[in-house]
Design a protein around this motif. Structure first.
Motif, mmCIF file in Angstrom:
data_model
loop_
_atom_site.group_PDB
_atom_site.id
_atom_site.type_symbol
_atom_site.label_atom_id
_atom_site.label_comp_id
_atom_site.label_asym_id
_atom_site.label_seq_id
_atom_site.Cartn_x
_atom_site.Cartn_y
_atom_site.Cartn_z
ATOM 1 N N ILE A 102 134.854 61.176 61.063
ATOM 2 C CA ILE A 102 133.626 60.392 61.204
ATOM 3 C C ILE A 102 132.753 60.581 59.971
ATOM 4 C CG2 ILE A 102 131.555 60.040 62.611
ATOM 5 C CD1 ILE A 102 133.305 61.733 64.784
ATOM 6 N N TYR A 103 132.244 59.468 59.450
ATOM 7 C CA TYR A 103 131.225 59.529 58.402
ATOM 8 C C TYR A 103 130.079 58.605 58.809
ATOM 9 C CZ TYR A 103 128.650 58.954 54.078
ATOM 10 O OH TYR A 103 127.647 58.911 53.147
ATOM 11 N N ASN A 104 128.866 59.150 58.756
ATOM 12 C CA ASN A 104 127.694 58.362 59.131
ATOM 13 C C ASN A 104 126.599 58.567 58.092
ATOM 14 O OD1 ASN A 104 126.359 56.761 61.449
ATOM 15 N ND2 ASN A 104 124.831 58.307 60.943
ATOM 16 N N THR A 105 125.985 57.470 57.683
ATOM 17 C CA THR A 105 124.826 57.550 56.807
ATOM 18 C C THR A 105 123.776 56.572 57.292
ATOM 19 O OG1 THR A 105 124.010 57.333 54.540
ATOM 20 C CG2 THR A 105 125.819 55.879 55.169
ATOM 21 N N GLY A 106 122.521 57.058 57.395
ATOM 22 C CA GLY A 106 121.438 56.196 57.850
ATOM 23 C C GLY A 106 121.018 56.502 59.265
ATOM 24 N N THR A 107 120.543 55.481 59.957
ATOM 25 C CA THR A 107 120.028 55.631 61.315
ATOM 26 C C THR A 107 121.172 55.684 62.313
ATOM 27 O OG1 THR A 107 117.993 54.481 60.753
ATOM 28 C CG2 THR A 107 118.571 54.582 63.077
ATOM 29 N N ARG A 108 121.137 56.676 63.201
ATOM 30 C CA ARG A 108 122.171 56.788 64.232
ATOM 31 C C ARG A 108 121.629 56.446 65.611
ATOM 32 N NH1 ARG A 108 125.076 61.766 66.560
ATOM 33 N NH2 ARG A 108 126.744 60.771 67.710
ATOM 34 N N PHE A 109 120.455 57.000 65.950
ATOM 35 C CA PHE A 109 119.828 56.718 67.237
ATOM 36 C C PHE A 109 118.559 55.904 67.015
ATOM 37 C CE2 PHE A 109 122.135 60.707 68.274
ATOM 38 C CZ PHE A 109 122.936 60.213 69.278
ATOM 39 N N GLN A 110 118.419 54.812 67.739
ATOM 40 C CA GLN A 110 117.251 53.942 67.667
ATOM 41 C C GLN A 110 116.088 54.581 68.415
ATOM 42 O OE1 GLN A 110 116.772 50.435 66.548
ATOM 43 N NE2 GLN A 110 114.654 50.855 67.073
ATOM 44 N N ALA A 111 114.900 54.591 67.790
ATOM 45 C CA ALA A 111 113.697 55.061 68.478
ATOM 46 C C ALA A 111 113.321 54.083 69.582
ATOM 47 C CB ALA A 111 112.550 55.210 67.484
ATOM 48 N N LEU A 112 112.774 54.621 70.685
ATOM 49 C CA LEU A 112 112.389 53.789 71.815
ATOM 50 C C LEU A 112 110.941 53.316 71.733
ATOM 51 C CD1 LEU A 112 113.865 55.946 74.753
ATOM 52 C CD2 LEU A 112 114.998 54.154 73.458
ATOM 53 N N ALA A 113 110.107 54.026 70.980
ATOM 54 C CA ALA A 113 108.665 53.803 71.013
ATOM 55 C C ALA A 113 108.292 52.427 70.479
ATOM 56 C CB ALA A 113 107.957 54.887 70.215
ATOM 57 N N ALA A 114 107.163 51.907 70.996
ATOM 58 C CA ALA A 114 106.626 50.651 70.501
ATOM 59 C C ALA A 114 106.085 50.844 69.089
ATOM 60 C CB ALA A 114 105.521 50.164 71.432
ATOM 61 N N ILE B 289 114.621 58.283 61.820
ATOM 62 C CA ILE B 289 115.101 59.340 60.944
ATOM 63 C C ILE B 289 116.493 58.983 60.434
ATOM 64 C CG2 ILE B 289 116.215 60.760 62.723
ATOM 65 C CD1 ILE B 289 114.952 63.202 61.211
ATOM 66 N N ARG B 290 116.763 59.350 59.166
ATOM 67 C CA ARG B 290 118.049 59.055 58.550
ATOM 68 C C ARG B 290 118.842 60.342 58.347
ATOM 69 N NH1 ARG B 290 118.862 54.117 56.340
ATOM 70 N NH2 ARG B 290 120.233 54.962 54.732
ATOM 71 N N GLN B 291 120.154 60.207 58.391
ATOM 72 C CA GLN B 291 121.034 61.361 58.346
ATOM 73 C C GLN B 291 122.329 60.967 57.641
ATOM 74 O OE1 GLN B 291 122.880 62.167 62.093
ATOM 75 N NE2 GLN B 291 123.327 64.303 61.631
ATOM 76 N N GLN B 292 122.924 61.910 56.925
ATOM 77 C CA GLN B 292 124.291 61.762 56.439
ATOM 78 C C GLN B 292 125.139 62.842 57.094
ATOM 79 O OE1 GLN B 292 125.078 60.568 52.216
ATOM 80 N NE2 GLN B 292 122.967 61.277 51.906
ATOM 81 N N LYS B 293 126.317 62.449 57.566
ATOM 82 C CA LYS B 293 127.161 63.407 58.274
ATOM 83 C C LYS B 293 128.620 63.055 58.069
ATOM 84 C CE LYS B 293 127.750 65.550 62.842
ATOM 85 N NZ LYS B 293 127.227 65.585 64.236
ATOM 86 N N VAL C 203 134.352 70.546 62.206
ATOM 87 C CA VAL C 203 133.971 71.039 60.880
ATOM 88 C C VAL C 203 133.455 69.850 60.080
ATOM 89 C CG1 VAL C 203 135.594 72.953 60.867
ATOM 90 C CG2 VAL C 203 136.322 70.731 59.987
ATOM 91 N N GLY C 204 132.592 70.147 59.109
ATOM 92 C CA GLY C 204 132.063 69.075 58.284
ATOM 93 C C GLY C 204 130.809 69.499 57.562
ATOM 94 N N ALA C 205 129.960 68.537 57.235
ATOM 95 C CA ALA C 205 128.707 68.797 56.535
ATOM 96 C C ALA C 205 127.724 67.692 56.894
ATOM 97 C CB ALA C 205 128.929 68.859 55.023
ATOM 98 N N GLN C 206 126.411 68.012 56.803
ATOM 99 C CA GLN C 206 125.397 67.010 57.118
ATOM 100 C C GLN C 206 124.148 67.237 56.278
ATOM 101 O OE1 GLN C 206 124.090 67.157 61.179
ATOM 102 N NE2 GLN C 206 123.294 69.242 61.038
ATOM 103 N N SER C 207 123.354 66.186 56.157
ATOM 104 C CA SER C 207 122.093 66.245 55.427
ATOM 105 C C SER C 207 121.106 65.311 56.097
ATOM 106 C CB SER C 207 122.301 65.826 53.966
ATOM 107 O OG SER C 207 121.060 65.654 53.316
ATOM 108 N N PHE C 208 119.934 65.841 56.459
ATOM 109 C CA PHE C 208 118.882 65.003 57.012
ATOM 110 C C PHE C 208 117.999 64.488 55.881
ATOM 111 C CE2 PHE C 208 120.077 67.492 60.709
ATOM 112 C CZ PHE C 208 120.150 66.507 61.680
ATOM 113 N N GLN C 209 117.217 63.489 56.185
ATOM 114 C CA GLN C 209 116.390 62.803 55.207
ATOM 115 C C GLN C 209 115.557 63.797 54.385
ATOM 116 O OE1 GLN C 209 114.397 59.514 57.022
ATOM 117 N NE2 GLN C 209 112.905 59.296 55.394
ATOM 118 N N GLY C 210 115.772 63.791 53.057
ATOM 119 C CA GLY C 210 114.992 64.651 52.179
ATOM 120 C C GLY C 210 115.416 66.096 52.156
#
Length: 730
Positions: free
Chosen positions: A696-708, A714-718, A257-264
């Motif tokens: 768990i509380y997370n804000t900001g970048t969680r997974f690093q993009a692989l691309a050059a 993308i940023r997320q709050q959870k 259970v919890g809540a989340q918000s993606f960028q914007g």
């Protein structure tokens, strides 16, 4: 030039092998033998050897040094006693030490590397496969680290002896005593997915590490060229009889259970559940299933800034994909992979998580083959359509450490412009003289986007002994090779690599080993035109206390950029032909203190300009409960296109109330991103073996993009509360 050089190196290695190996133990030396004693009354697992049952088992004591003085008797005595009953095996360990106050014990969190502590490890090969096994490691606080060894592959983390992605159900306790430290371990046969019988033998080995002396003692496989994970060099455990078959079955549901918000976007509620199931199909074959998979409790990625025109490799940290991951390993050129699990469930361009509906895999050994089968379905999320990934990996073991095999992958997607992507590959690995490795591979891909010129193939050798190391290889990756479920640094590539290092041990000024030698990387395109070339003369000095000094004096790089390289905001390096020279120094502190640190400084030219990079990482463990770490990487760019600085910094604070309750805070800053700061806070309470409650509380970048090109992540709050419960009938 590359083919000729590789041939010369191979001839030199083969001509020296017989001479070098004649100075080591015979190939046909019989394995060491240990015996277990049956008990009617299980001993107390309290960290002491006071239970009278331990005295009925003969002690195993003839350890030898692997480091620093190969084959010599250890400086401190170690004894191991083994008991068993119909459902469990028990280990009683006595690590004698003449300096009780010098024993290092600072880690209370499970599954973290124990290289900064005194520790003891047990390797078990329950089917006597001589290739696969389990490692169980403890420190003087009883803290656990465990993992699987598959096809004798070592862990990706140089600071550990095993990849900790596998978690087993077992019990341990330890205690520091007047004459050293003692430990007791109980392992259910079901954890080993073990098929019983009237009389059985196991592969077995033990390893003790004494931190203040940087000393490593093994019972078997004590040559320096062998890692502890070299199952083929382990001894044999005899005396096991009348053991019941105990097939693995673990059912592990979760609720969140919890809540989340993606960028914007506004916050939304979370309430979900799912679970995993693990079942032993046979003694060496395990099936794993997952439904509505959740990775909220996985560690966040450490952010990186990409200085190259190629994708960056980010290690996998999600539990479902980590477990048995070595079974699915198919190496292409250098460190490229035909199958890379980070391509599933994470957008490689933005780092956005793509939800997984369900997944299943079978991994292990059956009918004389090593087998891996995986199928995972992801659902549509944002710009990512639904997709289904199917992977089959088969290897036929030959002699110890050798195999021939193949892999097939199939990605079916809801993207009408790219509805499928498939690949097939065959590979072989041969181990000669126990330390000469030869590998070869051939792979092709198919997709509607591109046709023809879609193969990759090559080979390489590695050879290591106590005097020198050699790594050499040559490959081809054609321009339309398109492994969407893999990791490929570059296509239209015809690379050659040669690295030769001398490794003398001078035995003066506290020096343990000096590694010195050149490396050549030559990467033209398939037409033979130069794209990348690098020549690096490098040297390292390793000290007895764990300190290390590394240097390269003249790293010369030639690079052709066919298109602009985006670095930061509106700054890009234009295409063209570049040559630059760089220099570097690195120092790693002694590892036997409460404060450890690593610092480096690289400087020199960079794509027509100048780049200075300074890094520093410090870790402080004032006691067994608190761990404080800070790191920073500062890049100072001075380019014709503009001057700018990029910082990547991180602060991590962990507090372990007990072995079963801990809290971690990890704050990162990446000034290349529009919003620089990310933070992750996690509390974990293991209220029973393999069952946890997380906050768990997370804000900001969680997974690093692989691309050059350093795209914006993308940023997320959870905010989430998650509970898992592991149930097993044994």
């Amino acid at each position: 030039m590359g083919n000729r050089a590789c041939t010369i190196v191979l001839c030199v290695v083969l001509s020296l092998t017989a001479k070098v190996f004649s100075q080591t133990e015979p190939l046909n030396a019989p394995p060491r033998v240990a015996r277990a004693t049956r008990t009617d009354h299980p001993p107390k697992i309290d960290g002491t050897l006071n239970d009278p049952a331990w005295q009925s088992a003969p002690p195993i004591a003839d350890f030898r040094q692997k480091e620093p003085f190969e084959t010599l008797p250890p400086t401190e005595r170690t004894e191991v006693r083994i008991l068993y009953d119909s459902r469990h095996v028990y280990f009683g360990i006595h690590c004698y030490d003449t300096s009780r106050s010098s024993i290092v014990a600072s880690q209370l969190r499970r599954d973290l590397p124990q290289n900064l502590d005194d520790n003891f490890a047990i390797l078990i090969d329950p089917s006597l496969s001589r290739r696969n096994g389990y490692i169980f490691q403890i420190n003087p606080l009883g803290t656990q680290l465990d993992g699987q060894v598959i096809e004798e592959q070592g862990p990706p983390d140089a600071g550990s002896i095993v990849d900790p992605s596998w978690d087993g159900l077992w019990v341990s306790a330890a205690q520091i005593t007047d004459d050293g430290w003692t430990a007791t371990v109980e392992i259910p046969f079901s954890t080993l997915n073990f098929r019983g019988g009237p009389v059985v033998d196991w592969g077995i080995n033990f390893r003790r590490f004494i931190r203040r002396k940087n000393e490593e003692d093994h019972w078997a496989a004590y040559r320096r060229v062998f890692g502890f994970w070299r199952v083929s060099q382990a001894g044999v455990l005899e005396g096991l009889s009348g053991i019941e078959s105990s097939r693995l079955l673990v059912i592990k549901p979760y609720g969140l259970v919890g809540a989340q918000s993606f960028q914007g976007q506004p916050w939304s509620a979370l309430h979900t559940g799912g679970g995993d199931i693990k079942y032993g199909l046979s003694s060496n074959l395990i099936a794993v299933g997952t439904i509505n998979t959740d990775f909220s409790d996985a560690d966040v990625d450490q952010q990186q800034f990409n200085l190259t025109p190629y994708p960056i490799f980010v290690p996998e940290k999600r539990r479902f994909f980590l477990e048995n991951s070595d079974v699915f390993n198919f190496l292409l050129w250098n460190q490229d992979l035909l199958f890379f699990t980070r391509q599933i469930g994470v957008d490689p361009i933005s780092g956005q998580e793509v939800p997984i509906d369900a997944g299943a895999k079978i991994a292990g050994h059956a009918a004389g083959f090593d087998l891996g089968i995986m199928d995972v379905r992801t659902r549509e999320e944002g710009l990512n359509p639904y997709a289904n990934y199917a992977i089959v990996r088969v290897k036929k073991p030959l002699m110890a450490g050798s195999y021939v095999g193949f892999m097939a992958t199939d990605k079916e997607s809801g993207n009408p412009a790219d509805p499928y992507n498939r690949s097939f590959g065959a590979d072989a690995h041969f181990l000669f003289f126990r330390n000469l490795n030869l590998r070869g591979y051939y792979a092709k891909t198919w997709s509607p986007v591109v046709q023809g010129d879609n193969a990759a193939f090559g080979g390489r050798l590695t050879y290591a002994n106590n005097w020198f190391n050699v790594y050499a290889g040559h490959g081809v990756t054609e321009r339309n090779f398109n492994a969407e479920t893999g990791f490929v640094t570059r296509t239209d590539d015809k690379p050659t690599i040669i690295t030769v290092q001398a490794t003398p041990r001078p035995h003066f000024a506290g020096i343990r080993e000096i590694d010195v030698g050149p490396s050549l990387f030559d990467d033209p395109n398939t037409a033979g035109e130069r794209v990348y070339r690098e020549v690096v003369p490098q040297a390292s000095v390793l000290f007895n206390n764990g300190a290390e000094v590394d240097a390269f004096a003249q790293d010369v790089t030639w690079q052709v950029l066919s298109s602009p390289l985006h670095l930061y905001k509106n700054i890009s390096v234009p295409g063209g032909d570049y040559r630059f020279v760089r220099h570097g120094l690195k120092f790693t502190s002694p590892q036997n203190h409460r404060i450890t640190y690593v610092g480096s400084f690289n400087w020199g030219m960079y794509y027509g300009g100048d780049l200075k990079t300074a890094t520093a990482a410090v870790e402080y463990r004032p006691n067994a409960h608190l761990d404080f770490a800070i790191n920073d990487t500062h890049n100072a760019f001075r380019l014709p296109q503009g001057n700018f600085d990029i910082d990547l910094a991180g602060v991590q604070v962990s507090y372990a109330f007990t072995r079963f309750l801990n809290a971690t805070t990890f704050i990162q800053a990446d000034t290349a991103q529009t919003q620089a700061v990310s933070a992750n806070f996690r509390v974990r309470w293991t209220f029973r073996p393999d069952s946890d409650l997380y906050v768990i509380y997370n804000t900001g970048t969680r997974f690093q993009a692989l691309a050059a090109g350093n795209p914006m992540n993308i940023r997320q709050q959870k905010l989430a509360i998650k509970i898992t419960y592991s149930w097993s009938p044994h």
